[in-house]
Every structure is written in C-alpha cells, then in structure tokens.
Scaffold this active site. Structure first.
Site, PDB file in Angstrom:
ATOM      1  N   CYS A   2       0.838  -1.199   0.000  1.00  0.00           N
ATOM      2  CA  CYS A   2       0.000   0.000   0.000  1.00  0.00           C
ATOM      3  C   CYS A   2       0.873   1.249   0.000  1.00  0.00           C
ATOM      4  O   CYS A   2       2.065   1.193   0.320  1.00  0.00           O
ATOM      5  CB  CYS A   2      -0.867   0.057   1.251  1.00  0.00           C
ATOM      6  N   GLY A  28       0.007   0.432  -5.193  1.00  0.00           N
ATOM      7  CA  GLY A  28      -1.309  -0.201  -5.123  1.00  0.00           C
ATOM      8  C   GLY A  28      -2.254   0.388  -6.143  1.00  0.00           C
ATOM      9  O   GLY A  28      -2.481   1.600  -6.150  1.00  0.00           O
ATOM     10  N   ASN A 103      -0.029   0.835   5.918  1.00  0.00           N
ATOM     11  CA  ASN A 103       0.800   0.045   4.994  1.00  0.00           C
ATOM     12  C   ASN A 103       1.557  -0.980   5.821  1.00  0.00           C
ATOM     13  O   ASN A 103       2.289  -0.614   6.743  1.00  0.00           O
ATOM     14  CB  ASN A 103       1.779   0.969   4.259  1.00  0.00           C
ATOM     15  N   GLY A 104       1.383  -2.261   5.487  1.00  0.00           N
ATOM     16  CA  GLY A 104       2.073  -3.308   6.231  1.00  0.00           C
ATOM     17  C   GLY A 104       1.160  -4.477   6.482  1.00  0.00           C
ATOM     18  O   GLY A 104       0.125  -4.636   5.836  1.00  0.00           O
ATOM     19  N   TYR A 243      12.552  -3.489  -5.759  1.00  0.00           N
ATOM     20  CA  TYR A 243      11.385  -3.508  -6.637  1.00  0.00           C
ATOM     21  C   TYR A 243      10.348  -2.425  -6.361  1.00  0.00           C
ATOM     22  O   TYR A 243       9.905  -1.732  -7.265  1.00  0.00           O
ATOM     23  CB  TYR A 243      10.723  -4.897  -6.558  1.00  0.00           C
TER      24      TYR A 243
END
Ligand code: SF4
Length: 461
Positions: A2, A28, A103-104, A243
């Site tokens: 996210c 996302g 996020n996570g 990435y």
C-alpha cells in the site's frame, strides 16, 4: 502493498493528497481513498481503481473540502479485493472521529481479533487494520496515549497515518519494515510512504520517521515526537529498494535509482567472464540495474522491449495461466534490437518464474542468439509476512528448485543472482551500519515470530 500519505494545515489538502497518491500509485492500483476533515466534519471517499479515475471523475473535488487529509492506495490478493477493505478506515468512537491508513501487515492480528471477538467486538472487514480501530475505541486517555497504548499491542509491519480532527499522527513499527517519511510544504507538514510523493507537491523531504516512532502534528507544528518502542535492530524491507519504491525516492541518503545502478555494477563484477552484444532491462524495475551493468562492463545498453502501458495489474485477476497472457500483452521484443544478438537480460527478481519464462521465450522466438539472465537480488526462497504479496513457499520457484533447474526451466544460457552481500552494499552505500535490513524472503530468517496460521489473504498489504 500500500501507499499512504497525510497532510495538515493546508486549504488544498485533498488536491495535494490526491497528487501524492498518484505518485504512490505503483504501491497499489486496486483501490484508493481520501479522508478529509473540514467544514462538513470528517468524511471518507473511496472506490476501486486508479486514483486519477476516482478523484476528479467519480468523486468531485467539490466534496473534498477541508484542511487536513489522509489518503491510501491498495494492492492485495484477489480474494481480498473489495471496496469494503479499501482504506482509509474511518470510525466514530468515544474519542470522536478517527481515520486510519495503513501500509504493512500485522502479524498477531488473528490472536488480537480472537480476543476482541470474545469481548463482543463486531468486525465488518477482512483486513488486519480493523483490529487497530477496536483497540483505539477501547483505549482510554488523550489521543496520544490511546494511539501509543494501541500500537504497543501490535506485532509485524505497520506504517500508519492517522487523522483525528485537525491532528495528523504518524506511526512506524519498531522494526521499520515499511517506509514513512516526513516533509513540509509551506506551513504544512506531510507524512508519506516515499519522499517522491512529497516532492511532487512542491514539498521538501525532512527525514524518515524512525522505527518505533510516533509523531503528532497540528496547525503546522510538531506537537510531539517520541520513540514508543525501542528495538535492538532496524529491519527495513530490502525489497523496497529492489522492486517496490519509486526510483526517485530517497532511502538511506541515496535515491532508489542510485541503489539500483549499484546493483547493476555489482552484477557486472559477478559476471565479468560473460561476453555479450547488448545488455537490456526488463522494464521498468530492471532499467537502472541494466544501466549500471552497462556502465561497469562497457557492454552497450539497449531497450529491447516495448511496454504496453494500458495493461494494469487489475486488468486480469491473477492466476497462473492468465499471468502468462498478461506478460505477453505487457512486453514485446523489438526484433532489430534482439535478433541475432547475445543478450544480458536484467530483471529485479524471479518469484514464480512465469513472467520470466514468457519473456525469455518471446526473445528466443524473435531470434536472440544467447540469453544470459541476471537478477538484481538473490533467489526468493521464503514468503513475506510483512506486507508484500509474495506467494506461498510452494509457489516460489527458487524455494523448490536448484539454480541449474531454474536455468533449464527458463531456457537461458546462464543465470546469475546478485549476492546478498552485494545487494546490501548497494542499498546502504552511505551507511556504516549495514545490519539494518529485513532479508527474510531471501534467507528464511524472520526478524519476528510468525504465527503458523498467518495467511497471505488476511493482511492489509
Ligand atoms: Fe521485505 Fe522480504 Fe522482509 Fe518481506 S520478507 S519485509 S519482502 S525483505
């Protein structure tokens, strides 16, 4: 995976958050949402799809009036793909209106959820973030105490932006798995997953939020900032640099682009005995590593693939067969670059191997003479439980095959993975302490305890 962003004390809060979310779109593409606090109180707008389609088209900016806002973009597994799990989550509780973007992946959420269910809590989402809403609603004290007491109970990966009326709060877990940075535009502070989202709206990156830090911001001032939980070691996700993060974002005092160029230079050193006509990237994440390889080796850099930008991640729901079709649609070789050439092909990583096989096959069909495949990270041998949607171990090609078998399966003339040491050296070239990364998917050594029944389909990744 996210992306999150928050801004306070700015009459253009919703426009700036929306521009930041477009910059974080790579984190996302499935859903996007904005919570705004303004003259209509606190309101949340979210929908499935890309930020630029939702805000301005589906949801008019006329509705998004206010001076503090948080935003979220989301990507997760298909089974969890629904508007109900889109964030930010907004609640009205004893502490008033609160909104959260996460996020996570909270690794102990099943245990906490079970205990909350026994106490009578009602859940309406399947996302791990929902437990935090309950913990906040049940805590007592001022907002700082409530947030601190709630996040202390969580384990795993969580970078959070929280909005309570006009107060913007940032939290990063004690391992610092996912990024969260602080910046400023005029009299407004911004919190975001990546520095590029701050710079794009005319702001300046100030610093990273530290692992285990809570920061509280209101009316253009930092009210408080403190470490709520200390950890012996930072465990920042090394895969962010390989990435996920944007090439123009700053991490450990260098851009992601600089780190990826170094990965390519190290690969060139590892492959110094291999001769080739050209070095070419798999777009987009292989681009800078291929550039570094070319500069270090003297082998000509060529762009040998045409990318179709109209095939999004959500175009076809992921399945093994359709992944191959998506790869065929996305990237096509350019014959006058490829035909008759001995090629060094650079990609960031191999997960299942499906995409790589399709691309290599298409290069062979186009007449490539030899293909030396090089990856700017070591083999991925374990699943991630900290917010990256890697498949289960049985679907990871490198977890179940020798390098020689993978080479045969992909039909390449040589196969080289960047060594772990060279990857670490690339990612923190300016830092003396290099023991700051989570490398669990590459080593199988997890920095936290992982519950046996933790599923990849339950997280808020
Ligand atoms: Fe990143 Fe891999 Fe660690 Fe997950 S397991 S946080 S992808 S390094």
């Amino acid at each position: 995976m996210c992306g999150i962003i928050g801004i306070e004390n700015n009459k253009n809060a919703s426009t700036l958050v929306s521009a930041g979310l477009v910059t974080l779109q790579h984190r996302g593409e499935e859903s996007a949402g904005i919570t705004i606090n303004g003259k209509y109180g606190m309101q949340t707008f979210k929908a499935m799809g890309l930020v630029s389609r939702i805000f301005g088209e589906e949801i008019s900016y006329d509705k998004l009036v206010g001076s503090s806002a948080i935003g979220h973009v989301r990507y997760t597994t298909s089974s969890n793909s629904s508007l109900i799990n889109a964030q930010p989550f907004q609640i009205n509780c004893i502490h008033g209106n609160i909104a959260i973007a996460h996020n996570g992946n909270i690794t102990n959420f099943l245990k906490i959820k079970e205990s909350l269910l026994k106490k009578g809590a009602i859940f309406s989402h399947t996302s791990d973030t929902e437990i935090l809403l309950h913990l906040i609603a049940m805590s007592k004290g001022c907002i700082q105490t409530v947030i601190e007491n709630s996040v202390r109970k969580l384990q795993g990966a969580f970078s959070l932006v929280i909005l309570k009326d006009e107060t913007l709060i940032g939290v990063r877990d004690e391992n610092g798995f996912r990024p969260l940075v602080l910046g400023k535009v005029k009299d407004s502070y911004i919190l975001a997953s990546e520095s590029s989202a701050i710079e794009v709206i005319g702001g300046k990156y100030i610093r990273d939020i530290c692992p285990g830090e809570i920061i509280i911001i209101k009316n253009g001032k930092i009210q408080n900032s403190f470490i709520y939980k200390k950890n012996k070691k930072q465990n920042t996700c090394i895969f962010e640099q390989v990435y996920f993060s944007r090439a123009d974002s700053l991490v450990f005092e260098q851009t992601i682009k600089a780190a990826r160029v170094k990965m390519g230079e190290y690969l060139a050193e590892q492959m110094k005995n291999i001769k080739a006509d050209i070095v070419m990237p798999v777009p987009d994440t292989g681009y800078f590593a291929a550039l570094g390889f070319s500069r270090a080796s003297g082998i000509i850099f060529e762009n040998g693939f045409i990318r179709n930008h109209y095939v999004g991640r959500s175009f076809i729901k992921p399945s093994q067969n359709l992944r191959a079709l998506v790869a065929e649609l996305k990237l096509r070789p350019i014959s006058d670059v490829v035909t008759g050439k001995e090629i060094i092909l650079i990609d960031d990583s191999i997960v299942r191997g499906t995409t790589s096989k399709v691309l290599i096959n298409s290069l062979r069909k186009t007449g490539a003479k030899k293909i030396h495949f090089a990856l700017s990270c070591p083999p991925i041998i374990s699943s991630c439980y900290y917010g990256i949607d890697t498949p289960k171990k049985e679907n990871l090609i490198a977890a179940n095959n020798t390098i020689e078998n993978i080479k045969k399966h992909l039909n390449v003339d040589s196969l080289t993975f960047l060594s772990l040491q060279n990857l670490v050296n690339s990612c923190c070239a300016n830092s003396i302490n290099k023991n700051i990364f989570c490398t669990a998917c590459l080593t199988g050594k997890y920095p936290t305890k992982i519950s046996n029944n933790l599923s990849h389909e339950s997280g808020s990744i």
